[in-house]
Scaffold this motif. Structure first.
Motif, short mmCIF file in Angstrom:
data_model
loop_
_atom_site.label_atom_id
_atom_site.label_comp_id
_atom_site.label_asym_id
_atom_site.label_seq_id
_atom_site.Cartn_x
_atom_site.Cartn_y
_atom_site.Cartn_z
N SER A 92 9.90 -4.30 4.81
CA SER A 92 8.97 -5.69 5.19
C SER A 92 9.68 -6.95 4.62
O SER A 92 10.48 -6.70 3.86
N GLU A 94 8.30 -9.17 2.66
CA GLU A 94 8.04 -9.35 1.28
C GLU A 94 8.92 -8.60 0.40
O GLU A 94 9.16 -9.10 -0.57
N HIS A 102 4.00 -6.42 -2.72
CA HIS A 102 2.86 -7.31 -1.74
C HIS A 102 3.28 -7.01 -0.37
O HIS A 102 2.94 -7.89 0.33
N SER A 103 4.04 -6.01 0.04
CA SER A 103 4.59 -5.78 1.32
C SER A 103 3.21 -5.50 2.09
O SER A 103 2.40 -4.61 1.82
N GLY A 104 3.42 -6.35 3.16
CA GLY A 104 2.09 -6.50 4.20
C GLY A 104 1.01 -7.32 3.79
O GLY A 104 -0.20 -7.46 4.58
N GLY A 105 1.09 -7.88 2.54
CA GLY A 105 -0.07 -8.97 2.06
C GLY A 105 -0.14 -8.81 0.68
O GLY A 105 0.53 -7.82 -0.13
N MET A 106 -1.10 -9.56 0.07
CA MET A 106 -1.32 -9.58 -1.34
C MET A 106 -1.85 -8.21 -2.10
O MET A 106 -2.67 -7.66 -1.20
N ALA A 108 -0.72 -5.33 -1.12
CA ALA A 108 -0.77 -4.29 -0.10
C ALA A 108 0.18 -3.27 -0.54
O ALA A 108 0.09 -2.29 0.46
#
Length: 352
Positions: A92, A94, A102-106, A108
């Motif tokens: 990702s 991140e 935080h891969s894919g979002g906070m 995540a």
């Protein structure tokens, strides 16, 4: 398959689900030993991540691989492995930027018992197996190895966030299992005086064994006054927050922190709307007092390095385990220990 789940906020129980499917990069693992976490308590009884329905709990496990995807290179069926609580998607953006958790979002990278079913089941799914599994060293006990899933890397991440250096005076607030690992990590990093804040005798004793020079019992008086007295009014260079509240703890720590100091927060703030910071204690925004909070990094390399500390005798993981159970039927009992926190508890483990 059977799993121990959050049925809804405030309620747990056993559920029946289909065995998870294995993608080409993934693995299916059966647990050998698992441990409940205070995060599970926040999730179920505080609703910290919102409502979840029949979500299997648990994110700390050592297991045996039963199936791998067609593109997995380094693991095969029968391998005994350590599974980190945080399992990022390593391709990702991140992760490439240095924030795999935080891969894919906070947050995540935290998938187990957050976005997908956790490890308290007959079988569980691990994404990106080559990046997220680590072989269990033969000489490492499975119960002790479970501490490498979350307690050790989270406590050590507090040390990293605080940027502890040789000779630093350090305060560790909260000496549950994560805080104890923060104490151990600070000692390994060369801290001088380590002031461990807690009240349970069993945790205080183990904190000393891991390197704490002083125990600050907040029940005996104001912790700020106690630490300022211990430091002759100078305060500490660095602090790690592994317990406390969003409305009180940070102000207390800011009061004892020298200008230019850093706070490494690894405490999961599972309730409340705001973190309160007193502007004067923060130097009116100009005190060069840094608060760095972060979810611990996961991944294979981190597990391997931390396991090496245990196998070489530099880190005794057995000190964290106060309760052992045999059989998954004891999961609820172990989880309730983490909820109620009796005086004799540090960490329970369930051997499957």
């Amino acid at each position: 398959m059977k799993g121990f789940a959050m049925r809804k906020i405030g309620k747990t129980g056993w559920v029946e689900k289909a065995t998870p499917e294995c993608g080409p990069l993934d693995a299916i693992v059966k647990p050998l030993a698992v441990s409940p976490c205070t995060s599970d308590v926040h999730t179920v009884w505080e609703g910290a991540i919102g409502e979840r329905t029949d979500m299997i709990l648990g994110h700390e496990a050592v297991g045996e691989v039963v199936e791998v995807g067609s593109l997995v290179k380094d693991f095969t069926s029968g391998d005994k492995v350590i599974i980190p609580a945080i399992t990022p998607d390593w391709s990702s953006p991140e992760s490439q930027a240095g924030f795999s958790m935080h891969s894919g979002g906070m947050l995540a990278g935290w998938k187990f018992s957050n976005f997908k079913d956790g490890v308290f089941a007959d079988y569980f799914h691990v994404n990106d197996a080559d990046g997220n599994l680590a072989l269990l060293p033969e000489e490492l006990d499975v119960a002790e190895a479970v501490m490498l899933s979350d307690m050790v890397p989270t406590g050590f991440h507090g040390v990293e966030l605080a940027e502890i250096k040789f000779g630093d005076d350090v305060c560790v607030v909260g000496i549950g299992p994560v805080g104890l690992m923060a104490v151990a990590g600070a000692a390994l990093s060369g801290a001088a005086n380590i002031y461990a804040v807690g009240s349970r005798p069993v945790c205080s004793q183990v904190a000393k064994e891991y390197g704490a020079t002083d125990i600050i019992n907040y029940r005996d008086g104001d912790l700020v006054e106690q630490i300022m007295d211990k430091t002759n009014g100078k305060g500490v260079d660095k602090a790690i927050v592994a317990g406390g509240t969003a409305t009180e703890t940070f102000n207390q720590v800011l009061k004892i922190l020298k200008p230019g100091g850093r706070i490494g927060n690894v405490n999961y703030l599972g309730s409340g709307e705001n973190v309160l910071i007193n502007r004067l204690d923060w130097g009116c925004g100009m005190g060069h007092k840094v608060i760095a909070g972060g979810l611990m990094p996961g991944g294979r390399l981190r597990m391997e390095k931390l396991a090496a500390l245990a196998t070489t005798g530099r880190l005794d993981l057995g000190k964290l385990i106060t309760h052992k159970f045999n059989g998954m039927e004891h999961l609820e009992e172990a989880l309730l220990l983490m909820k109620d926190k009796p005086k004799e508890l540090i960490k329970p483990v369930v051997i499957v």
